[in-house]
Motif scaffolding. Sequence first.
Motif, PDB file in Angstrom:
ATOM      1  N   ALA A   1       0.709  -1.085  -0.021  1.00 34.52           N
ATOM      2  CA  ALA A   1      -0.056  -0.061  -0.087  1.00 34.52           C
ATOM      3  C   ALA A   1       0.815   1.298   0.066  1.00 34.52           C
ATOM      4  N   ASP A   2       1.872   1.171   0.706  1.00 35.66           N
ATOM      5  CA  ASP A   2       2.890   2.183   0.860  1.00 35.66           C
ATOM      6  C   ASP A   2       3.686   2.566  -0.519  1.00 35.66           C
ATOM      7  N   VAL A   3       3.886   1.476  -1.167  1.00 43.35           N
ATOM      8  CA  VAL A   3       4.494   1.687  -2.612  1.00 43.35           C
ATOM      9  C   VAL A   3       3.501   2.148  -3.584  1.00 43.35           C
ATOM     10  N   SER A   4       2.106   1.748  -3.588  1.00 43.24           N
ATOM     11  CA  SER A   4       1.225   2.267  -4.441  1.00 43.24           C
ATOM     12  C   SER A   4       0.899   3.651  -4.194  1.00 43.24           C
ATOM     13  N   ALA A   5       0.820   4.161  -2.906  1.00 38.10           N
ATOM     14  CA  ALA A   5       0.641   5.595  -2.732  1.00 38.10           C
ATOM     15  C   ALA A   5       1.805   6.469  -2.939  1.00 38.10           C
ATOM     16  N   GLU A   6       2.890   5.928  -2.922  1.00 36.03           N
ATOM     17  CA  GLU A   6       4.175   6.587  -3.455  1.00 36.03           C
ATOM     18  C   GLU A   6       4.179   6.860  -4.975  1.00 36.03           C
ATOM     19  N   LEU A   7       3.878   5.930  -5.730  1.00 38.50           N
ATOM     20  CA  LEU A   7       3.919   5.927  -7.075  1.00 38.50           C
ATOM     21  C   LEU A   7       2.813   6.622  -7.554  1.00 38.50           C
ATOM     22  N   GLU A   8       1.726   6.964  -7.062  1.00 40.49           N
ATOM     23  CA  GLU A   8       0.628   7.765  -7.175  1.00 40.49           C
ATOM     24  C   GLU A   8       1.064   9.153  -7.203  1.00 40.49           C
ATOM     25  N   ARG A   9       1.720   9.386  -5.729  1.00 40.13           N
ATOM     26  CA  ARG A   9       2.216  10.919  -5.501  1.00 40.13           C
ATOM     27  C   ARG A   9       3.034  11.272  -6.608  1.00 40.13           C
ATOM     28  N   LEU A  10       4.081  10.447  -7.093  1.00 45.04           N
ATOM     29  CA  LEU A  10       5.011  10.788  -8.057  1.00 45.04           C
ATOM     30  C   LEU A  10       4.460  10.818  -9.277  1.00 45.04           C
ATOM     31  N   ALA A  11       3.250  10.344  -9.661  1.00 43.98           N
ATOM     32  CA  ALA A  11       2.771  10.402 -10.957  1.00 43.98           C
ATOM     33  C   ALA A  11       2.050  11.765 -11.237  1.00 43.98           C
ATOM     34  N   ARG A  12       1.401  12.003 -10.105  1.00 44.86           N
ATOM     35  CA  ARG A  12       0.666  13.493  -9.839  1.00 44.86           C
ATOM     36  C   ARG A  12       1.571  14.580 -10.125  1.00 44.86           C
ATOM     37  N   ALA A  13       3.021  14.536  -9.341  1.00 50.34           N
ATOM     38  CA  ALA A  13       3.947  15.432  -9.387  1.00 50.34           C
ATOM     39  C   ALA A  13       4.491  15.641 -10.601  1.00 50.34           C
ATOM     40  N   VAL A  14       4.927  14.709 -11.423  1.00 49.37           N
ATOM     41  CA  VAL A  14       5.379  14.506 -12.754  1.00 49.37           C
ATOM     42  C   VAL A  14       4.435  15.002 -13.883  1.00 49.37           C
ATOM     43  N   GLY A  15       3.038  14.986 -13.717  1.00 50.28           N
ATOM     44  CA  GLY A  15       2.222  15.186 -14.499  1.00 50.28           C
ATOM     45  C   GLY A  15       2.047  16.835 -14.339  1.00 50.28           C
ATOM     46  N   LYS A  16       2.443  17.462 -13.495  1.00 50.76           N
ATOM     47  CA  LYS A  16       2.361  18.883 -13.439  1.00 50.76           C
ATOM     48  C   LYS A  16       3.363  19.573 -13.938  1.00 50.76           C
ATOM     49  N   LYS A  17       4.309  18.977 -14.564  1.00 53.73           N
ATOM     50  CA  LYS A  17       5.536  19.571 -14.933  1.00 53.73           C
ATOM     51  C   LYS A  17       5.763  19.268 -16.623  1.00 53.73           C
ATOM     52  N   THR A  18       6.379  20.201 -17.349  1.00 50.45           N
ATOM     53  CA  THR A  18       6.556  20.135 -18.776  1.00 50.45           C
ATOM     54  C   THR A  18       7.725  19.191 -18.966  1.00 50.45           C
ATOM     55  N   ALA A  19       7.851  18.583 -20.126  1.00 52.73           N
ATOM     56  CA  ALA A  19       9.122  17.688 -20.471  1.00 52.73           C
ATOM     57  C   ALA A  19      10.239  18.527 -20.252  1.00 52.73           C
ATOM     58  N   GLN A  20      10.623  19.839 -20.647  1.00 51.16           N
ATOM     59  CA  GLN A  20      11.698  20.610 -20.320  1.00 51.16           C
ATOM     60  C   GLN A  20      12.021  20.802 -18.815  1.00 51.16           C
ATOM     61  N   GLU A  21      10.842  21.139 -18.007  1.00 52.35           N
ATOM     62  CA  GLU A  21      11.252  20.853 -16.609  1.00 52.35           C
ATOM     63  C   GLU A  21      11.760  19.869 -16.082  1.00 52.35           C
ATOM     64  N   LEU A  22      11.080  18.467 -16.528  1.00 52.66           N
ATOM     65  CA  LEU A  22      11.548  17.353 -15.899  1.00 52.66           C
ATOM     66  C   LEU A  22      13.125  17.241 -16.452  1.00 52.66           C
ATOM     67  N   GLU A  23      13.525  17.568 -17.661  1.00 54.27           N
ATOM     68  CA  GLU A  23      14.663  17.248 -18.280  1.00 54.27           C
ATOM     69  C   GLU A  23      15.741  18.163 -17.325  1.00 54.27           C
ATOM     70  N   ASP A  24      15.230  19.512 -17.181  1.00 53.81           N
ATOM     71  CA  ASP A  24      16.227  20.256 -16.538  1.00 53.81           C
ATOM     72  C   ASP A  24      16.581  20.059 -15.027  1.00 53.81           C
ATOM     73  N   GLU A  25      15.433  19.112 -14.561  1.00 59.18           N
ATOM     74  CA  GLU A  25      15.698  18.722 -13.133  1.00 59.18           C
ATOM     75  C   GLU A  25      17.022  17.685 -12.886  1.00 59.18           C
ATOM     76  N   VAL A  26      17.219  16.945 -14.106  1.00 59.06           N
ATOM     77  CA  VAL A  26      18.067  15.901 -13.984  1.00 59.06           C
ATOM     78  C   VAL A  26      19.464  16.115 -14.661  1.00 59.06           C
ATOM     79  N   TRP A  27      19.218  16.926 -15.783  1.00 55.35           N
ATOM     80  CA  TRP A  27      20.310  17.148 -16.701  1.00 55.35           C
ATOM     81  C   TRP A  27      20.269  18.440 -17.349  1.00 55.35           C
TER      82      TRP A  27
END
Length: 96
Positions: free
Chosen positions: A44-70
């Motif tokens: 249940a903890d893993v599923s909740a964390e995956l859902e939280r991450l999916a919501r956080a990723v969904g709010k950002k553009t591809a460029q924002e996500l790329e800039d966060e890692v490289w």
Amino acid sequence: MSDLACDRCGRSLLVFEDVRYEVVIRVTAAYDPLELDLDTIAKADVSAELERLARAVGKKTAQELEDEVWKELKFDLCGRCQREYLKDPLPRRPDP
Ligand SMILES: [Zn+2]
């Protein structure tokens, strides 16, 4: 003639400088190895964390996500700016 200029002071690098310098800054996310004990993590903890991450990723553009890692930045410098840059390449942020 190219308009190649120092990215710091604007001086023409072709007219005034015999040598120009390139600065390449690469900023990458640094990850520590995950230390997970999978036996102690409830599904249940893993599923909740995956859902939280999916919501956080969904709010950002591809460029924002790329800039966060490289991110790589390139600059041209004249000789004077190269010497000054090397003395203090990462100035400390003033105290708030
Ligand atoms: Zn310069």
